[in-house]
Every structure is written in C-alpha cells, then in structure tokens.
Scaffold this motif. Structure first.
Motif, short mmCIF file in Angstrom:
data_model
loop_
_atom_site.label_atom_id
_atom_site.label_comp_id
_atom_site.label_asym_id
_atom_site.label_seq_id
_atom_site.Cartn_x
_atom_site.Cartn_y
_atom_site.Cartn_z
N SER A 259 0.82 -1.21 0.00
CA SER A 259 0.00 0.00 0.00
C SER A 259 0.86 1.26 0.00
CB SER A 259 -0.92 0.00 1.23
OG SER A 259 -1.75 -1.14 1.24
N PHE A 260 2.10 1.16 0.48
CA PHE A 260 2.99 2.32 0.44
C PHE A 260 3.26 2.74 -1.00
CE2 PHE A 260 4.44 0.36 4.54
CZ PHE A 260 4.00 1.39 5.36
N PHE A 261 3.27 1.77 -1.88
CA PHE A 261 3.50 2.05 -3.30
C PHE A 261 2.39 2.95 -3.86
CE2 PHE A 261 2.64 0.32 -7.70
CZ PHE A 261 3.60 1.08 -8.32
N VAL A 262 1.14 2.57 -3.58
CA VAL A 262 0.01 3.37 -4.05
C VAL A 262 0.03 4.74 -3.39
CG1 VAL A 262 -2.50 3.46 -4.27
CG2 VAL A 262 -1.32 1.26 -4.41
N SER A 263 0.33 4.77 -2.09
CA SER A 263 0.36 6.04 -1.37
C SER A 263 1.43 6.96 -1.94
CB SER A 263 0.63 5.78 0.11
OG SER A 263 0.72 6.98 0.83
N GLY A 264 2.56 6.39 -2.32
CA GLY A 264 3.62 7.21 -2.89
C GLY A 264 3.28 7.73 -4.27
N CYS A 265 2.33 7.09 -4.95
CA CYS A 265 1.96 7.50 -6.30
C CYS A 265 0.92 8.62 -6.31
CB CYS A 265 1.40 6.31 -7.08
SG CYS A 265 2.66 5.18 -7.63
N CYS A 266 -0.17 8.37 -5.61
CA CYS A 266 -1.31 9.26 -5.78
C CYS A 266 -1.77 9.96 -4.50
CB CYS A 266 -2.49 8.49 -6.37
SG CYS A 266 -2.93 7.02 -5.43
N LYS A 267 -1.17 9.63 -3.38
CA LYS A 267 -1.44 10.30 -2.12
C LYS A 267 -2.85 10.08 -1.58
CE LYS A 267 2.65 11.91 -2.61
NZ LYS A 267 3.76 11.23 -1.92
N THR A 268 -3.68 9.36 -2.30
CA THR A 268 -5.03 9.03 -1.80
C THR A 268 -5.22 7.52 -1.91
OG1 THR A 268 -5.97 9.46 -3.98
CG2 THR A 268 -6.05 11.26 -2.36
N PRO A 269 -4.47 6.73 -1.17
CA PRO A 269 -4.52 5.28 -1.32
C PRO A 269 -5.88 4.67 -0.99
CG PRO A 269 -3.30 5.88 0.65
CD PRO A 269 -3.54 7.15 -0.12
N ALA A 270 -6.55 5.18 0.02
CA ALA A 270 -7.85 4.60 0.40
C ALA A 270 -8.88 4.80 -0.71
CB ALA A 270 -8.35 5.24 1.70
N THR A 271 -8.86 5.97 -1.34
CA THR A 271 -9.81 6.23 -2.42
C THR A 271 -9.51 5.37 -3.63
OG1 THR A 271 -10.12 8.51 -1.68
CG2 THR A 271 -10.72 8.01 -3.96
N VAL A 272 -8.25 5.31 -4.02
CA VAL A 272 -7.87 4.55 -5.22
C VAL A 272 -8.10 3.06 -5.02
CG1 VAL A 272 -5.93 3.91 -6.70
CG2 VAL A 272 -6.21 6.28 -5.98
N ILE A 273 -7.59 2.52 -3.93
CA ILE A 273 -7.72 1.09 -3.68
C ILE A 273 -9.18 0.73 -3.40
CG2 ILE A 273 -7.10 -0.77 -2.08
CD1 ILE A 273 -4.35 0.49 -1.82
N GLY A 274 -9.87 1.58 -2.65
CA GLY A 274 -11.28 1.31 -2.35
C GLY A 274 -12.14 1.31 -3.60
N LYS A 275 -11.92 2.29 -4.45
CA LYS A 275 -12.71 2.38 -5.68
C LYS A 275 -12.42 1.22 -6.62
CE LYS A 275 -14.30 5.85 -8.98
NZ LYS A 275 -14.16 7.25 -9.43
N TYR A 276 -11.14 0.86 -6.72
CA TYR A 276 -10.78 -0.27 -7.57
C TYR A 276 -11.46 -1.55 -7.09
CZ TYR A 276 -8.02 -3.64 -10.20
OH TYR A 276 -7.64 -4.66 -11.03
N ALA A 277 -11.40 -1.81 -5.77
CA ALA A 277 -11.97 -3.05 -5.23
C ALA A 277 -13.48 -3.09 -5.42
CB ALA A 277 -11.63 -3.17 -3.74
#
Length: 606
Positions: A259-277
């Motif tokens: 999850s650090f990878f996603v956080s380092g990319c877009c700074k909104t990991p919960a939104t990105v990962i949550g929406k994808y799932a």
C-alpha cells in the motif's frame, strides 16, 4: 405395615410415625416368636421358626424408609436386636444359634446404616436440586435451556439411583455433584466467553503482562425479507495509468500487497484502492452506485483521516487489501453475499477514520471529549463507526441509497460490529468466543456465522502487518512505534504514567514486537485459520508470522537493545529498520515520483 402416603404428613410427624411403627413392628415380631412364647408358657417344645428372620426383613425395610434418620434407625434396630437376643437365650441349647445370628444382624445393621448415610446425601442433593430447578422451569434464553437440561439429567440420575446399591449411588452422587458445579459456574458467570487476565498472561514476561493488561483489559477496570444477490465475479478494471492498474490487480491475490507504493503515487490510497476493489467485484453495478457518489464518499472518508504516522488512510487501504485476501483465499468466498462484500470493504476503509493517534486508554485517562461522548466504552471504535454513518447520511455520499430499509439495517449492523471488534480490549473475549463456538466444520452458509468471521477477518487484517514480509512489516512497525512514542511524550508532559512500550527512552523495540506477535497476532491468526482452514493463509501469513517472530528474537539477543537510542544506533550500523535507510521504495514499472495531479487525472472509466 408402613404408611405409603407420606406426602400428606409434615416432616416432624412423619419421623415420629415411622419411628413408632418401626419399633412397634419389631416388638410384635419378637413377642410372637415361638421361642419367646415358650418362655412364658414354660414349655420344652422346640420350634424351628425364629424372629431373627423377620427382624432381618424389618431392618431391610427400615433402611429404605428412614433415610433422614440414620441415628434413630441405628438405635431402634439395636434395641430390638438386644431384646430378641435376651428373650431368645432362655434355653442353653439355643445360646450358640442365637449368638451367631445376633452378631450377623449387628454387622448387617451397621452396613445398612452406611447405606442410609449415602441415601441421605443423595436426598440432600435432590432437595438442593429441587430448589434450583424452580429458577429454570421456563427457560427464556439458551443458557437457561442448558441449565434446564442439566437439572433434568440430575432428576433422571436421582430416580435411577433410588433402588441401586450404595456403591452405584456413590458414583451417581459424584456425577450429580459435577453437574451441579457446572450449572453453578454457568449461572455465576456474567460472560461465558470472557477470559481471565491471570490466565491469559500466565506465561508472559512482566512487560508484556503490563501491555496486555493496559491494552486488552484496561477498559474493564476504568470507569431478511429480500434475498441477497449472490457472489459476483472479479472484473478487470482498466485505468488511465496502465502501470498502476496492473499493480492494483494484486488486491485480494497478493498477501504482501504494498500500500505504500500506491500512497507514494497518488497520495489518496484509500480512495484509489477502495474504488478499484468496489468496481472489481461489480458492487457499483449491483447497488447502482454512481461514480460521482462513490468518489465523493471515499474522498470524504479519506480526508477525515488525520496525518498520523500509522493510523492514516494508507493503513486503511492496507487493511482492506488484507481483508480481501482472507475472503478470496478461503471458503468464505463461496458463501459471501454482495451486501457483505460492500459492507466489509466499507468497514475496512473506515475502521480508523478520525483516529487522533492516541489509544483508548489515553483518551479515557485524560477525559478527552471523545471518551466523554462515548462513555469510556470502545471510544475510538464507536467514533469511527459514527463518522462513517454521518458521511452516509449525506445523500451526495450515500453509497447505500438503493438499499431497502431492512438491508440497510443489516449492513449497518455488520459495519458497526466489525469495527467494534477491532477494540483491543475485547481481543481475548472475541478469541475465547470464536474458539469455543466455531471450528472448520462450522456452517458458514449461516449469515450470523459469517458475521462473526468477518469481525475476525477485520481484526486480523488490522494487525496483519505483523505477518507481512519483513520489509513491509518493519516499516509498519517503525510507524506504529513513532505513534506510541508521541503518546508517551504527551503522557510525560501531562504527568501521567507512561503506557507500556510508549516510552522512547526505555522501550526495547525487538522485545515489544516479539511479545506483540506471540501474545496477540499469532493467536488471532491461528484462531481465524482454525475455522477457515485455508492453505494460502497458512503458507502466506502464519509461516511469515513465525519468521518475523524469530527475526525480532534474534535482534533482541544479538543487539540486546534496551532503548530507542540503541535501536537508532543499530539502525545506522546494521539491518535494523533497513527500509529507513532509503527514502523511497521500489515502484515497480511506475516512474520514481508521481505528482498529486495523478489523482485528478485518474479516471476509473477509462
């Protein structure tokens, strides 16, 4: 003849009547003995019949009816026996015969008195049982039903035991006593699944005992009308940035999802990962959730996460990914309904929303407004659940708007129950409950059982970093320790006792991690997989958990780190916290740095 209708007489009168009848009957037997009659007639005629045989029958009957009068039975029997002996030895030729018979009857009466003692004890047991049965004549709860069954079993044992030998009655009494003790313990226990602190911490060292007591027991001491839609197939969601889309495909598949990878990319990991799932499982289509509503809801939840070292939106995203892994790699995936999927994902994403970076104990001890609002009971967890539903109360963010009232109540209960289960003070209660109630043969097609399992899955995912690869685990460990130390600094400023493992001057980091894995995480994961029986969870999680524990043990032994300063020195000289030497982590095929604008350009429909 003895009176059979004893129930119509009071106890005292019954004792007197039985005693008189017993003694009078014995006298009649004696004076009607042919030998005694010849004594008064001065006859030399011999008779074979003797009163001893009838006295034998009388004492046999007396031992059955004079249950509550052992001493009286003993005295009356011997008086009758002495009278019979004295009156029966008037002739020399019968002395030997009478003496032998007299001695045999003495022994018989003695053993009969012992049998009466055993019967009396059983009688007292029955009286006690009779009084307790009154309380459970009409069971209204499962516990009362169990107690009623126990009482009925005792009744059956008592009825069988009436006409059995003393040795068998003794065994029956032990069984009855055992059942009574079980019933008494069940009645006196407020919560059958509540663990006892002294048993839980029995084999822990002093520091771990204090930590467990503070975190897991401290709160105890301080003041369907419509069927669910079935399981949906995973779908591949295409994104504008193909590199990120390819990485997100690992959600639910890879235990060590970074999850650090996603956080380092877009700074909104919960939104990105949550929406994808949510889109990957087709939940947006099933529940008619528009992209705009979903986006606004997830953004609002993410924005309510403070910028804590550990309890932030990256942690929420990581927990959701771990939760999805448990579901998709176990038999739960065959029984989960779409509403449980959506509710579970939302619970994960919001399980720490609004977290102030301080634990429940600190909030209660400082009389924080959050503790005051939620009456010192699971204050953080109560707040997290409340924030989620306050966000959902806004129509522009209500992803559950299409649900009917009964379904909304169902998913609301699920989310609340799952989040409240993450309260560490309930940890051993929940583990004891799950171990006692469920195993790998439990029928997970039952919704209530799945609900309990989903609680356990979120609990496990919440501390799941301890079972991640050592690189990820070490980084998460550093973040939570930094948060602990910040709380410890504040406790010192306020003049409070510093919570265990929150003092940056004295905390032995490797030792604290060994205790956390051994006493909290390992038992949690083993309990979860004892029910799910997943080879994937066993291989990916439990095996790594053991490896991580050995890693910290080796550090503790080699370095003997007793303070955070020593830890920092070791960090610079060796492999302790190796990730802290690098400012960034591997980004796969993505460019080294990504702008915050990536979030705005991120289109889920591309």
């Amino acid at each position: 003849m003895f009176i059979e209708q004893r129930g119509s007489l009071n106890k005292e009168y019954t004792v007197i009547v039985y005693s008189c009848l017993y003694f009078v009957t014995g006298l009649i037997i004696i004076v009607t003995d042919p030998e005694v009659i010849l004594l008064f007639e001065n006859s030399s005629k011999k008779h074979v019949n003797s009163s001893y045989f009838l006295l034998f029958l009388l004492t046999l009957l007396g031992s059955k009816y004079l249950i509550k009068m052992k001493t009286l039975y003993f005295i009356l029997s011997y008086i009758l026996l002495v009278i019979a002996f004295v009156l029966g030895i008037h002739k020399n030729e019968t002395v030997y015969h009478h003496t032998i018979t007299f001695c045999l009857l003495i022994v018989y009466i003695y053993f009969n008195s012992l049998e009466i003692k055993s019967a009396k004890e059983m009688y007292q047991v029955l009286l006690t049982e009779e009084a307790s049965v009154v309380k459970t004549l009409q069971p209204n709860t499962p516990l009362e039903e169990i107690l009623t069954e126990i009482h009925n079993g005792i009744d059956k044992i008592a009825s069988i035991s009436k006409n059995t030998p003393a040795t068998v009655q003794k065994i029956h009494r032990r069984i009855v006593k055992l059942l009574q003790n079980i019933a008494a313990k069940m009645q006196s226990t407020n919560n059958l699944y509540m663990p006892r602190l002294e048993l839980v911490t029995k084999n822990m060292d002093a520091d771990d005992k204090i930590y467990i007591e503070q975190e897991c027991f401290d709160n105890q001491q301080i003041p369907d009308k419509n069927p669910d839609i079935g399981i949906i197939e995973r779908k591949v969601v295409e994104y504008g940035i193909s590199e990120l889309a390819g990485f997100l495909k690992g959600i639910g598949k890879e235990w060590n999802f970074n999850s650090f990878f996603v956080s380092g990319c877009c700074k909104t990991p919960a939104t990105v990962i949550g929406k994808y799932a949510i889109k990957m499982y087709g939940l947006d289509e099933i529940f008619s959730i528009s992209d705009s509503v979903l986006e606004v809801f997830l953004n609002d939840i993410e924005n309510k996460y403070p910028d804590n070292p550990y309890h932030n939106s990256t942690h929420a995203a990581d927990v959701m990914s771990s939760f999805a892994y448990f579901l998709t790699n176990s038999k739960l995936s065959d029984s989960m309904t779409s509403i449980e999927w959506l509710g579970g994902l939302v619970a994960c994403l919001g399980h720490d929303v609004g977290h102030p970076g301080k634990n429940n104990r600190f909030l209660v001890m400082t009389n924080h407004k959050i503790a005051v609002t939620y009456n010192d009971i699971s204050v953080l967890e109560m707040m997290h659940a409340s924030i989620i539903f306050k966000v959902l109360s806004n129509n522009t963010m209500n992803i559950f708007a299409s649900l009917q009232a009964d379904k909304f109540i169902q998913v609301r209960k699920l989310i609340i129950d799952m989040i409240l289960a993450t309260d560490l003070s309930k940890h051993f209660d929940i583990l004891s409950y799950m171990r006692t109630k469920y195993n790998e043969t439990s029928d997970i097609s039952v919704r209530e059982i799945r609900g309990d399992l989903l609680r356990l899955c979120l609990k496990s995912a919440d501390v799941g970093h301890a079972a991640k690869s050592i690189e990820l685990h070490e980084r998460w460990c550093f973040l939570i320790i930094e948060e602990f130390f910040a709380q410890g600094d504040l406790e010192k400023q306020k003049g409070l006792a510093v919570s265990m493992y929150c003092d940056r001057e004295t905390t032995n980091i490797p030792k604290s991690q060994v205790g956390f894995i051994r006493n909290i995480v390992f038992s949690l994961f083993t309990t979860l997989n004892s029910i799910l029986a997943s080879d994937e969870i066993e291989n990916a999680c439990l095996n790594q958990l053991k490896q991580n524990e050995r890693y910290w043990e080796s550090l503790a032994k080699q370095r003997n780190l007793s303070t955070v300063q020593k830890a920092s020195k070791a960090k610079n000289e060796s492999s302790f916290f190796p990730l802290l030497k690098r400012m960034t982590i591997r980004k796969g095929s993505l460019p080294p740095l990504c702008s915050r604008k990536v979030t705005k350009e991120f289109n889920m429909n591309d």
